[in-house]
Design an enzyme around this catalytic site. Structure first.
Site, PDB file in Angstrom:
ATOM      1  CD  GLU A  98      -2.850  -1.322   2.328  1.00 19.43           C
ATOM      2  OE1 GLU A  98      -2.849  -0.424   3.187  1.00 19.43           O
ATOM      3  OE2 GLU A  98      -3.593  -2.311   2.397  1.00 19.43           O
ATOM      4  CD  GLU A 140      -4.776  -7.672   1.769  1.00 19.52           C
ATOM      5  OE1 GLU A 140      -5.662  -6.935   2.245  1.00 19.52           O
ATOM      6  OE2 GLU A 140      -3.569  -7.417   1.885  1.00 19.52           O
TER       7      GLU A 140
HETATM    8  O1  G3I Z   1      -4.516  -7.023  18.967  1.00 19.28           O
HETATM    9  C1  G3I Z   1      -5.508  -6.120  19.483  1.00 19.28           C
HETATM   10  C2  G3I Z   1      -6.109  -6.684  20.699  1.00 19.28           C
HETATM   11  O2  G3I Z   1      -5.122  -6.791  21.694  1.00 19.28           O
HETATM   12  C3  G3I Z   1      -7.275  -5.795  21.161  1.00 19.28           C
HETATM   13  O3  G3I Z   1      -7.909  -6.382  22.231  1.00 19.28           O
HETATM   14  C4  G3I Z   1      -8.278  -5.599  20.011  1.00 19.28           C
HETATM   15  C5  G3I Z   1      -9.374  -4.623  20.398  1.00 19.28           C
HETATM   16  O4  G3I Z   1      -9.966  -4.044  19.257  1.00 19.28           O
HETATM   17  O5  G3I Z   1      -7.595  -5.068  18.914  1.00 19.28           O
HETATM   18  C6  G3I Z   1      -6.588  -5.945  18.439  1.00 19.28           C
HETATM   19  O6  G3I Z   1      -5.959  -5.412  17.315  1.00 19.28           O
HETATM   20  C7  G3I Z   1      -6.739  -5.400  16.139  1.00 19.28           C
HETATM   21  C8  G3I Z   1      -6.043  -6.279  15.104  1.00 19.28           C
HETATM   22  O7  G3I Z   1      -6.714  -6.148  13.860  1.00 19.28           O
HETATM   23  C9  G3I Z   1      -6.020  -7.748  15.487  1.00 19.28           C
HETATM   24  O8  G3I Z   1      -7.314  -8.249  15.595  1.00 19.28           O
HETATM   25  C10 G3I Z   1      -6.823  -3.957  15.664  1.00 19.28           C
HETATM   26  O9  G3I Z   1      -7.590  -3.204  16.561  1.00 19.28           O
HETATM   27  C11 G3I Z   1      -7.424  -3.891  14.275  1.00 19.28           C
HETATM   28  O10 G3I Z   1      -7.316  -2.576  13.795  1.00 19.28           O
HETATM   29  C12 G3I Z   1      -6.663  -4.825  13.369  1.00 19.28           C
HETATM   30  O11 G3I Z   1      -7.283  -4.775  12.097  1.00 19.28           O
HETATM   31  C13 G3I Z   1      -6.554  -5.354  11.036  1.00 19.28           C
HETATM   32  C14 G3I Z   1      -6.242  -4.280  10.012  1.00 19.28           C
HETATM   33  O12 G3I Z   1      -5.596  -4.869   8.884  1.00 19.28           O
HETATM   34  C15 G3I Z   1      -5.382  -3.211  10.658  1.00 19.28           C
HETATM   35  O13 G3I Z   1      -4.539  -2.585   9.851  1.00 19.28           O
HETATM   36  C16 G3I Z   1      -7.435  -6.414  10.404  1.00 19.28           C
HETATM   37  O14 G3I Z   1      -7.597  -7.481  11.327  1.00 19.28           O
HETATM   38  C17 G3I Z   1      -6.802  -6.930   9.124  1.00 19.28           C
HETATM   39  O15 G3I Z   1      -7.727  -7.738   8.436  1.00 19.28           O
HETATM   40  C18 G3I Z   1      -6.439  -5.761   8.211  1.00 19.28           C
HETATM   41  O16 G3I Z   1      -5.789  -6.286   7.071  1.00 19.28           O
HETATM   42  C19 G3I Z   1      -5.458  -5.362   6.042  1.00 19.28           C
HETATM   43  C20 G3I Z   1      -4.222  -5.895   5.335  1.00 19.28           C
HETATM   44  O17 G3I Z   1      -3.194  -6.128   6.261  1.00 19.28           O
HETATM   45  C21 G3I Z   1      -3.742  -4.905   4.255  1.00 19.28           C
HETATM   46  N1  G3I Z   1      -4.815  -4.600   3.328  1.00 19.28           N
HETATM   47  C22 G3I Z   1      -6.072  -4.179   3.915  1.00 19.28           C
HETATM   48  C23 G3I Z   1      -6.540  -5.198   4.956  1.00 19.28           C
HETATM   49  C24 G3I Z   1      -7.862  -4.826   5.503  1.00 19.28           C
HETATM   50  O18 G3I Z   1      -7.761  -3.615   6.206  1.00 19.28           O
END
Ligand code: G3I
Length: 382
Positions: A160, A265
């Site tokens: 990205e 994805e």
């Molecule tokens: O790990 C913490 C946890 O400790 C906490 O309790 C919880 C509370 O909300 O949050 C957890 O972290 C989250 C993490 O996912 C793991 O579940 C984050 O808040 C959340 O923002 C994070 O989201 C991820 C996102 O990338 C963040 O950048 C998504 O799961 C993941 O599917 C998404 O993946 C991205 C690709 O890497 C790149 N392309 C886009 C795609 C979708 O956004």
């Protein structure tokens, strides 16, 4: 056992084994249609996996992963904030577990991601000098890529890096290292991981302006004599608005650069988007309202059918370009675990994948299978 009963048993097992070994090649040993078997001569069918799946706490996912998928991508655990939490500390616990799981499931791991502006560890913001930043950049790539060389199939080396208009996104990497950071990242990855495929990965790069930006990046890497093996088109689209024409143009244009195309994805959300676009920028957020969460009680048949149709059209396109398209990875295993339940509005109920919250195949699953088999065969076998 009476002789007649024994004879009957032998006859029945002979019929079953003949059916499995000859007529129904896409069945797995339990008799269910398997996605990875259906497409085994076409492309890898991957899935992004979360912590529960990597730690084997989710038996429903474990069964689906082993039956249907032959590629695993870590949804989060190889990102900077988890794998490299502090300047001089790496945490490989979950990444190592994933590599072991890949061996157990006979599913190669597709690493995601080395250089990304999001989910960076807090220490990175505090780095002031360009020299220190370059040291972090070099050591981060070298340490991780060399540790997993030969253990992962590929890396999304840079993720990205582009804005929607095809210009480079203002990130810590661009600000500190200038626009050559992308070539430099690939050069470091190539050196540290000579046995690992290297990709540039982004969303919306099927769209003409952003695609032109991606092509410029790829050409620049190639012109520098540095290896790039593939491009990852993420594929976060809306099921009622899949940009088929742009996707087809992109496959052709990227393949013409001599690299493989991966859909890295894939998910087709069914919910309204507040901005009416296909962005996947994790920083974009909007307020919850019931109007924006229309299918909380279940997915209407008409919406499910539309989604199934869109998935079928996409797979027909992928099959048309099977010589250029190497992998289709879904961003999750079943609907309940998708990031799209929480983005861009928290607390919604989305249905973007091929399996439902009870781990059952959806209409979209059958339509995808039917791009390769007769409808009766796809349905009958579950
Ligand atoms: O790990 C913490 C946890 O400790 C906490 O309790 C919880 C509370 O909300 O949050 C957890 O972290 C989250 C993490 O996912 C793991 O579940 C984050 O808040 C959340 O923002 C994070 O989201 C991820 C996102 O990338 C963040 O950048 C998504 O799961 C993941 O599917 C998404 O993946 C991205 C690709 O890497 C790149 N392309 C886009 C795609 C979708 O956004």
């Amino acid at each position: 056992m009476k002789p007649i009963t024994l004879a009957l048993l032998i006859a029945v097992s002979a019929i079953i084994s003949t059916g499995c070994s000859s007529g129904k090649k896409s069945m797995n040993t339990s008799g269910t249609v398997s996605l990875k078997e259906v497409f085994k001569n076409d492309f890898v069918i991957g899935a992004a996996v979360n912590n529960g799946q990597i730690n084997e706490r989710d038996s429903g996912s474990a069964a689906l992963l082993q039956t249907h998928f032959n590629g695993l991508t870590p949804e989060n655990i190889m990102k900077c904030e988890i794998i490299h939490p502090e300047w001089d500390r790496y945490d490989f616990t979950l990444a190592d577990k994933l590599v072991e799981l890949g061996k157990k499931y006979n599913s190669p791991v597709y690493g995601h991601t080395l250089i990304w502006h999001s989910q960076l560890s807090p220490f990175i913001q505090k780095i002031q000098s360009v020299d220190s930043f370059r040291t972090f950049f070099t050591e981060h790539i070298t340490t991780i890529a060399s540790r997993y060389d030969g253990k992962v199939k590929s890396w999304d080396v840079v993720n990205e890096a582009l804005n929607e208009d095809g210009t480079l996104r203002k990130s810590a990497f661009l600000n500190k290292l200038g626009e050559d950071y992308i070539v430099e990242a690939f050069r470091l990855a190539q050196k540290a991981a000579p046995n690992t495929e290297l990709y540039y990965n982004d969303y919306n790069i099927e769209q003409p302006k952003k695609r032109a930006g991606a092509i410029a990046i790829i050409k620049k890497i190639q012109a520098a004599g540095v290896r790039i093996d593939g491009v990852g088109i993420q594929g976060h689209w809306r099921s009622y608005n899949v940009p088929m024409k742009e996707i087809e143009e992109s496959i052709k244009e990227f393949a013409a650069l001599g690299i493989k195309v991966h859909f890295t994805e894939l998910d087709l959300g069914v919910l309204p988007n507040p901005w009416d676009n296909d962005a996947a920028d994790v920083n974009m957020k909007a307020e919850y309202s019931a109007k924006m969460n229309p299918y909380a009680a279940g997915l209407p048949d008409s919406v499910s059918a539309k989604q199934a149709q869109s998935y079928a059209e996409l797979f027909q396109l992928f099959l048309k370009y099977r010589k250029d398209v190497a992998r289709i990875t879904f961003w999750g295993v079943q609907d309940g675990q998708s990031w799209l339940n929480g983005w861009p509005i928290r607390g919604r109920t989305n249905y973007p994948l091929l399996f439902d919250r009870k781990y059952q195949p959806k209409a979209a699953f059958y339509k995808v299978v039917e791009t390769k088999t007769k409808p009766a065969d796809a349905k009958k076998s579950f």
